[in-house]
Every structure is written in structure tokens, then in C-alpha cells.
Design an enzyme around this catalytic site. Structure first.
Site, PDB file in Angstrom:
ATOM      1  N   PHE A 148       0.866  -1.172   0.000  1.00  0.00           N
ATOM      2  CA  PHE A 148       0.000   0.000   0.000  1.00  0.00           C
ATOM      3  C   PHE A 148       0.908   1.230   0.000  1.00  0.00           C
ATOM      4  O   PHE A 148       1.148   1.839   1.060  1.00  0.00           O
ATOM      5  CB  PHE A 148      -0.917   0.002   1.218  1.00  0.00           C
ATOM      6  N   PHE A 153       2.889   1.183   3.945  1.00  0.00           N
ATOM      7  CA  PHE A 153       3.118  -0.112   4.597  1.00  0.00           C
ATOM      8  C   PHE A 153       2.805  -1.238   3.625  1.00  0.00           C
ATOM      9  O   PHE A 153       2.173  -1.047   2.574  1.00  0.00           O
ATOM     10  CB  PHE A 153       2.281  -0.249   5.872  1.00  0.00           C
ATOM     11  N   GLU A 155       1.363  -5.367   3.679  1.00  0.00           N
ATOM     12  CA  GLU A 155       0.682  -6.402   4.473  1.00  0.00           C
ATOM     13  C   GLU A 155       1.135  -7.782   4.022  1.00  0.00           C
ATOM     14  O   GLU A 155       1.097  -8.099   2.831  1.00  0.00           O
ATOM     15  CB  GLU A 155      -0.832  -6.291   4.300  1.00  0.00           C
ATOM     16  N   ILE A 156       1.599  -8.582   4.976  1.00  0.00           N
ATOM     17  CA  ILE A 156       1.921  -9.981   4.685  1.00  0.00           C
ATOM     18  C   ILE A 156       0.655 -10.805   4.849  1.00  0.00           C
ATOM     19  O   ILE A 156       0.014 -10.778   5.900  1.00  0.00           O
ATOM     20  CB  ILE A 156       3.023 -10.504   5.632  1.00  0.00           C
ATOM     21  N   VAL A 157       0.305 -11.538   3.802  1.00  0.00           N
ATOM     22  CA  VAL A 157      -0.936 -12.318   3.809  1.00  0.00           C
ATOM     23  C   VAL A 157      -0.662 -13.772   4.170  1.00  0.00           C
ATOM     24  O   VAL A 157      -1.270 -14.326   5.086  1.00  0.00           O
ATOM     25  CB  VAL A 157      -1.648 -12.224   2.443  1.00  0.00           C
ATOM     26  N   CYS A 159       2.633 -16.739   4.688  1.00  0.00           N
ATOM     27  CA  CYS A 159       4.072 -16.988   4.814  1.00  0.00           C
ATOM     28  C   CYS A 159       4.250 -18.432   5.253  1.00  0.00           C
ATOM     29  O   CYS A 159       3.757 -18.817   6.317  1.00  0.00           O
ATOM     30  CB  CYS A 159       4.707 -16.033   5.815  1.00  0.00           C
ATOM     31  N   ALA A 160       4.931 -19.235   4.446  1.00  0.00           N
ATOM     32  CA  ALA A 160       5.089 -20.650   4.792  1.00  0.00           C
ATOM     33  C   ALA A 160       6.253 -21.270   4.029  1.00  0.00           C
ATOM     34  O   ALA A 160       6.605 -20.833   2.925  1.00  0.00           O
ATOM     35  CB  ALA A 160       3.803 -21.421   4.496  1.00  0.00           C
ATOM     36  N   GLN A 166      11.860 -26.968   6.565  1.00  0.00           N
ATOM     37  CA  GLN A 166      11.796 -26.061   7.703  1.00  0.00           C
ATOM     38  C   GLN A 166      13.004 -26.251   8.624  1.00  0.00           C
ATOM     39  O   GLN A 166      13.716 -27.248   8.541  1.00  0.00           O
ATOM     40  CB  GLN A 166      10.496 -26.274   8.479  1.00  0.00           C
ATOM     41  N   VAL A 167      13.225 -25.297   9.504  1.00  0.00           N
ATOM     42  CA  VAL A 167      14.316 -25.290  10.484  1.00  0.00           C
ATOM     43  C   VAL A 167      15.685 -25.394   9.793  1.00  0.00           C
ATOM     44  O   VAL A 167      16.599 -26.059  10.276  1.00  0.00           O
ATOM     45  CB  VAL A 167      14.150 -26.431  11.509  1.00  0.00           C
ATOM     46  N   LYS A 168      15.809 -24.731   8.656  1.00  0.00           N
ATOM     47  CA  LYS A 168      17.086 -24.691   7.952  1.00  0.00           C
ATOM     48  C   LYS A 168      17.561 -23.257   7.718  1.00  0.00           C
ATOM     49  O   LYS A 168      18.555 -23.035   7.041  1.00  0.00           O
ATOM     50  CB  LYS A 168      16.977 -25.425   6.607  1.00  0.00           C
ATOM     51  N   LEU A 191       3.169  -5.136   8.165  1.00  0.00           N
ATOM     52  CA  LEU A 191       2.122  -5.571   9.081  1.00  0.00           C
ATOM     53  C   LEU A 191       1.733  -6.994   8.736  1.00  0.00           C
ATOM     54  O   LEU A 191       1.709  -7.377   7.557  1.00  0.00           O
ATOM     55  CB  LEU A 191       0.892  -4.656   8.992  1.00  0.00           C
ATOM     56  N   ILE A 222      -6.182  -3.486   5.482  1.00  0.00           N
ATOM     57  CA  ILE A 222      -5.712  -4.854   5.651  1.00  0.00           C
ATOM     58  C   ILE A 222      -6.860  -5.755   6.074  1.00  0.00           C
ATOM     59  O   ILE A 222      -7.876  -5.305   6.580  1.00  0.00           O
ATOM     60  CB  ILE A 222      -4.572  -4.931   6.700  1.00  0.00           C
ATOM     61  N   TYR A 225      -8.229 -10.819  11.076  1.00  0.00           N
ATOM     62  CA  TYR A 225      -8.499 -12.232  11.352  1.00  0.00           C
ATOM     63  C   TYR A 225      -8.832 -12.403  12.835  1.00  0.00           C
ATOM     64  O   TYR A 225      -8.206 -11.788  13.698  1.00  0.00           O
ATOM     65  CB  TYR A 225      -7.288 -13.100  10.992  1.00  0.00           C
TER      66      TYR A 225
END
Length: 418
Positions: A148, A153, A155-157, A159-160, A166-168, A191, A222, A225
Site C-alpha cells: 500500500f 506499509f 501487508e503480509i498475507v 508466509c510458509a 523447515q528449520v534450515k 504488518l 488490511i 483475522y
């Protein structure tokens, strides 16, 4: 030729050292404690020589920081980062389409609380972009976001990272790529709504639930949730986030080397003092060789000097304080030791008893050479009383009242720092 990065690092460490040094002196123009840039260069060269002396084959891969491993994989092309988005006005290239389909699966598996249709709608929305982490050509994770610019700012929608990867260290490096990307667009605020499982991750990435943006800036823009926490990250325009971890580690190495060099300078054996053999009874502490070199400076108050120069006067002051305390109406619980016949379990709980009678006896024997000893016994007496008796008892109240009188008396006689 000296590497430009090391020059900048040396300048930064010098500024850090100078800044901390100037806070310890009232004279802002005093350069006595400034760290010479030559010392920084010597530390940098010592670190480089030390690393060069270690054979790479002897390095333990497990001891290499995760961010260095991830950065090395990026340099070798094992992993890649791409910023992609869907379009409704032109054809999307095949690779982008493949990445979007793969991320749809990753987000669906790692974010089970999100409806698949909702993930698909936002992922393919042209207003949203996605930083894709691809390993050997396959998308293994990503961050879907929306900028925006007028509000300042992003906005992170979503994240995965896929479960096997993972954990690397990929998640942190992915976030740093996003930070650098939006910084290039002139945006300094991120945000994100995080569920209970993601709050720890976002905190490690510099996010906080202390939102420093005014609510009207983001409200209505934004997506909100339920059962999630809004988190905020403010970016610094002078930081390259994909390099910050290694930069801080190298700064730490330089500072540790500077400390080690300084210790070698001060940790040398000096000749013993010989003046006492010639009849000298005492010398000023400041004249002892080596004290100033390790940072010692005189900080004794006038009262503390008096403790050593006039012990008889100090004893007289203690006696005056003690007599004044004995005359107080609240002193009755402390005038003599507790009688075990009256309180059978007292000495079971109180291992180091103290009372005004015992203090007086010690004073007569010349035990109290310093304020510290006298004040320690008084503090123990009041502490024992509060430890053994409940706050609503007369004993406890007497301890509070008498201690207040004692401290005021000590200040009156100049025995307590104001």
C-alpha cells in the site's frame, strides 16, 4: 588492497566504540578514550589471518551458522528467490504459473486454518505479489504480500515453508528478501496477522505487537483475522537485511579481537612494590602500577575515606546511632536476642540472628571497621524480623518503623549516601 566492506566495518566499529566512550565522560570534546582506526585494522587483519590459517577441510559443517549456509546455497544457485504475481491483462509465463500452483499447495498444507478457496483467491489476485523460494527449480516456500504505497506499509498475507525444508534458516532469509524488496519500493513498515503458532517466528524477524503506525493508516486496508495477533515491523533505510546477520557477526568478531588485544596489553606481570621495605606505611591507591591501565578510577566518597583515616570517630558515630535506636518505642522487639523458650522454632528458621544488644557488643570489641559491616548487621536484623513474622503483626510494623528511623539517623550523621 583492503576490501571496501572491511573499511566500512572498521569505521562502524570505531563509531560504536567512540559513542560508548563519550557517554562515560562529562566532556563531549574529550578524545582520550577514542579508539584509533589503526587498532580496528589490526583486529580485522588478525581475524583474516586466523581464518586463513584454518584449513577448510577441517571445518565442521555443523558449526557453520545457518544464514551462511543459506547464503552459500543462493550463491551456488541451489536456491533462488523470485518475485511473481498473476495478471489479468496479459499472459503469465509458464514458470510463474508453475510457482503459483506449487505455492497454492504449500500454503494449503502449512496453513490448514485458511480455506483453500481463500488462499487461491488472494494468491492469484493481481494486487498481491509473492516472493518465491525455489530450491533446485522447485518452489518450497514463499511470502504472499500486498503493498500500500500511499499508506506507507506492506501487508503480509501468507508466509510458509514446506515441512521438509523447515528449520534450515530459509524462513528468516526469505523474510529478509521481502524486507529488502519493499525497502527498494520506499516502504518501511510491515504488518502481519500471526496466529499463536507463528508469533514466535515473527518476533524473531523483528516484529512486535506494539503497533507504531496510527490505526487510521491501516484500518480498512488490511484483512483482519479472528484469534490472531496484529504484528508490526519497522525497517531501517540504512540496513541491507539479507546481510545484517553476517555483518553483526563480523562486528562481534572485531570487538572480541579488540578485547583480546586489550587484555594482552594489561595482563602483564609488574614488579612488586618495594617502598614498604623502606619504611613507607601507606601509599595512594592511584599510584599502584597497572590500576589505571585496566580502567580503575578513584570513586571513594569523603565518608569512605574517613573510615580508614579516623576509625575512632566512626565508632563514635555508630554508638550514637545505636543509642538513638534503643530509645525508640518501636525498638522493644530488637533490644536483645530472641529467647528460644518464648519462640521455640525461631532458630530453626533464622540461621543468622541479630539484635541491638549483639550489635553493641560487637561495637565494643571494635568489630565495625567500616560502614559496610555495621549496615550489614542492621539489615540482617530487620530482614530476619520480616522473614519470620507476617506483615500484619506488630513485630513486622516495628521493623519497618525502626528501620526508617535508623536510615534517617545514618543520613543525619553522614554515614549514608544521600
Amino acid at each position: 588492497m583492503v576490501n571496501v566492506y572491511w573499511l566500512l566495518l572498521g569505521n562502524l566499529v570505531t563509531k560504536m566504540w567512540n559513542s560508548s566512550s563519550k557517554t562515560t565522560t562529562s566532556n563531549a570534546n574529550n578524545k582520550e578514550n577514542d579508539l584509533p582506526i589503526e587498532a580496528v585494522y589490526r583486529a580485522i587483519n588478525a581475524i583474516k589471518e586466523s581464518k586463513a590459517a584454518i584449513k577448510p577441510t577441517l571445518l565442521n559443517p555443523l558449526s557453520v551458522p545457518q544464514d551462511e549456509i543459506v547464503k552459500a546455497e543462493e550463491q551456488k544457485g541451489i536456491i533462488e528467490f523470485h518475485c511473481i504475481s498473476n495478471s489479468l491483462t496479459k499472459d503469465v509465463d509458464k514458470q510463474t504459473a508453475i510457482f503459483l500452483i506449487a505455492l497454492q499447495s504449500v500454503f494449503g498444507q502449512q496453513l490448514p486454518e485458511m480455506p483453500p478457496t481463500y488462499i487461491t483467491r488472494l494468491l492469484y489476485d493481481p494486487m498481491h505479489k509473492t516472493i518465491v523460494l525455489a530450491k533446485k527449480g522447485q518452489a518450497i516456500g514463499g511470502i504472499c504480500f500486498r503493498m500500500f504505497p500511499t499508506q506507507g506499509f506492506t501487508e503480509i498475507v501468507f508466509c510458509a515453508i514446506s515441512m521438509p525444508e523447515q528449520v534450515k534458516g530459509y524462513g528468516s532469509y526469505l523474510m529478509n528478501h521481502l524486507k529488502d524488496y519493499i525497502m527498494q519500493k520506499g516502504i518501511q513498515h510491515l504488518l502481519a496477522y500471526a496466529d499463536c503458532n507463528a508469533i514466535g517466528y515473527f518476533k524473531k524477524q523483528g516484529f512486535s505487537n506494539n503497533i507504531r503506525l496510527a490505526r487510521p493508516i491501516y484500518e480498512g486496508y488490511i484483512k483482519e483475522y479472528d484469534s490472531a495477533t496484529l504484528m508490526h515491523c519497522e525497517l531501517h533505510p540504512g540496513i541491507v537485511n539479507t546481510q545484517i546477520t553476517s555483518t553483526i557477526r563480523q562486528q562481534k568478531e572485531v570487538l572480541n579481537e579488540l578485547i583480546a588485544q586489550r587484555q594482552k596489553e594489561v595482563e602483564r606481570v609488574r614488579t612488586g612494590l618495594t617502598c614498604f621495605k623502606h619504611g613507607v606505611a601507606a601509599i595512594p591507591i592511584a599510584s599502584i602500577p597497572g590500576l589505571k591501565e585496566i580502567g580503575w578510577h578513584p570513586n571513594f566518597s569523603a565518608t569512605r575515606v574517613e573510615e580508614r583515616s579516623n576509625p575512632a570517630h566512626l565508632t563514635g558515630l555508630f554508638e550514637a546511632v545505636l543509642q538513638a535506636m534503643r530509645r525508640q518505642t518501636t525498638a522493644w522487639p530488637f533490644l536483645s536476642p530472641v529467647n528460644p523458650k518464648d519462640v521455640p522454632d525461631y532458630y530453626v528458621h533464622i540461621k543468622y540472628p541479630m539484635d541491638l544488644k549483639t550489635v553493641g557488643e560487637r561495637l565494643e570489641r571494635g568489630y565495625y571497621k567500616t560502614r559496610r559491616l555495621f549496615m550489614a548487621d542492621m539489615a540482617r536484623m530487620f530482614s530476619n524480623c520480616r522473614s519470620f513474622n507476617a506483615p500484619n503483626t506488630d513485630y513486622y510494623r516495628c521493623a519497618t518503623t525502626l528501620e526508617r528511623f535508623y536510615l534517617n539517623k545514618m543520613r543525619q550523621f553522614g554515614l549514608l549516601d544521600k
